[in-house]
Design a protein around this motif. Structure first.
Motif, short mmCIF file in Angstrom:
data_model
loop_
_atom_site.label_atom_id
_atom_site.label_comp_id
_atom_site.label_asym_id
_atom_site.label_seq_id
_atom_site.Cartn_x
_atom_site.Cartn_y
_atom_site.Cartn_z
N SER A 53 0.82 -1.22 0.00
CA SER A 53 0.00 0.00 0.00
C SER A 53 0.85 1.26 0.00
O SER A 53 0.36 2.35 0.30
CB SER A 53 -0.93 0.00 1.21
N ASP A 54 2.14 1.10 -0.31
CA ASP A 54 3.11 2.20 -0.42
C ASP A 54 3.46 2.86 0.90
O ASP A 54 3.95 3.99 0.93
CB ASP A 54 2.63 3.26 -1.43
N GLY A 55 3.21 2.15 2.00
CA GLY A 55 3.72 2.63 3.27
C GLY A 55 5.23 2.42 3.34
O GLY A 55 5.75 1.42 2.83
N ILE A 56 5.93 3.38 3.92
CA ILE A 56 7.39 3.33 3.97
C ILE A 56 7.85 2.99 5.39
O ILE A 56 7.36 3.58 6.36
CB ILE A 56 8.02 4.67 3.55
N THR A 57 8.78 2.07 5.48
CA THR A 57 9.37 1.71 6.76
C THR A 57 10.88 1.85 6.65
O THR A 57 11.49 1.25 5.77
CB THR A 57 9.03 0.26 7.15
N TYR A 58 11.46 2.63 7.53
CA TYR A 58 12.91 2.74 7.59
C TYR A 58 13.42 1.73 8.62
O TYR A 58 13.11 1.82 9.80
CB TYR A 58 13.34 4.15 8.01
N TYR A 59 14.22 0.79 8.15
CA TYR A 59 14.83 -0.15 9.07
C TYR A 59 16.07 0.46 9.72
O TYR A 59 16.44 0.10 10.83
CB TYR A 59 15.25 -1.43 8.32
N ALA A 60 16.74 1.36 8.99
CA ALA A 60 17.99 1.95 9.46
C ALA A 60 17.81 3.45 9.63
O ALA A 60 17.56 4.16 8.64
CB ALA A 60 19.12 1.66 8.48
N ASP A 61 17.98 3.96 10.85
CA ASP A 61 17.86 5.40 11.08
C ASP A 61 18.94 6.18 10.34
O ASP A 61 18.74 7.34 10.00
CB ASP A 61 17.97 5.68 12.59
N SER A 62 20.06 5.54 10.08
CA SER A 62 21.20 6.23 9.47
C SER A 62 20.92 6.69 8.05
O SER A 62 21.66 7.51 7.52
CB SER A 62 22.43 5.31 9.49
N VAL A 63 19.88 6.17 7.42
CA VAL A 63 19.60 6.56 6.03
C VAL A 63 18.44 7.54 5.90
O VAL A 63 18.13 8.01 4.80
CB VAL A 63 19.34 5.31 5.14
N LYS A 64 17.80 7.83 7.02
CA LYS A 64 16.68 8.79 6.98
C LYS A 64 17.17 10.14 6.48
O LYS A 64 18.21 10.63 6.90
CB LYS A 64 16.07 8.93 8.36
N GLY A 65 16.39 10.72 5.57
CA GLY A 65 16.78 12.01 4.99
C GLY A 65 17.72 11.89 3.83
O GLY A 65 18.01 12.89 3.16
N ARG A 66 18.23 10.68 3.57
CA ARG A 66 19.18 10.49 2.47
C ARG A 66 18.68 9.47 1.45
O ARG A 66 18.93 9.62 0.25
CB ARG A 66 20.54 10.02 3.00
N PHE A 67 18.03 8.42 1.89
CA PHE A 67 17.56 7.35 1.00
C PHE A 67 16.04 7.41 0.89
O PHE A 67 15.34 7.68 1.87
CB PHE A 67 17.93 5.98 1.56
N THR A 68 15.55 7.16 -0.31
CA THR A 68 14.11 7.02 -0.52
C THR A 68 13.83 5.79 -1.37
O THR A 68 14.70 5.31 -2.10
CB THR A 68 13.51 8.26 -1.22
N ILE A 69 12.62 5.29 -1.25
CA ILE A 69 12.22 4.10 -1.98
C ILE A 69 10.95 4.40 -2.76
O ILE A 69 10.09 5.16 -2.29
CB ILE A 69 12.02 2.90 -1.01
#
Length: 123
Positions: A53-69
């Motif tokens: 349903s296109d919900g996004i889950t970040y498994y790694a806090d270190s990539v928040k703000g830098r990686f998108t899916i």
């Protein structure tokens, strides 16, 4: 059923790469798709996931703000856009998928796994 990750390579710190995960044999729009990585000498870790349903889950806090899916259902492909890359992002990146309805919570238990693509961040 096959998943193929591609797009890895050598990039300088601060640079960007976009990884692709193409599926054959099943449709990604009914699946949760996760990206995972394994750095040399370290255990595999989750990076990011997109649910059916296109919900996004970040498994790694270190990539928040830098990686998108994101996903392109017409191409049956999911993308991992990686910006402001750091040397610690160096790893083999894997995509995985699960169509059993568990969503991104399944994490490492995803049903289908592809071969990885190497990302090296170095000057």
């Amino acid at each position: 059923v096959q998943l193929q990750a591609s797009g890895g390579g050598l990039v300088q710190p601060g640079g960007s790469l976009r990884l692709s995960c193409a599926a054959s044999g099943f449709t990604l729009d009914d699946s949760a798709i996760g990206w995972f990585r394994q750095a040399p000498g370290k255990e595999r870790e989750g990076v990011l996931c997109i649910s059916s349903s296109d919900g996004i889950t970040y498994y790694a806090d270190s990539v928040k703000g830098r990686f998108t899916i994101s996903r392109d259902n017409a191409k049956n492909t999911v993308y991992l856009q990686m910006n402001n890359l750091k040397p610690e992002d160096t790893a083999v990146y894997y995509c995985a998928a699960d169509d059993r309805g568990y969503g991104c919570y399944i994490g490492y238990g995803m049903k289908y796994w592809g071969k990885g693509t190497l990302v090296t961040v170095s000057s």
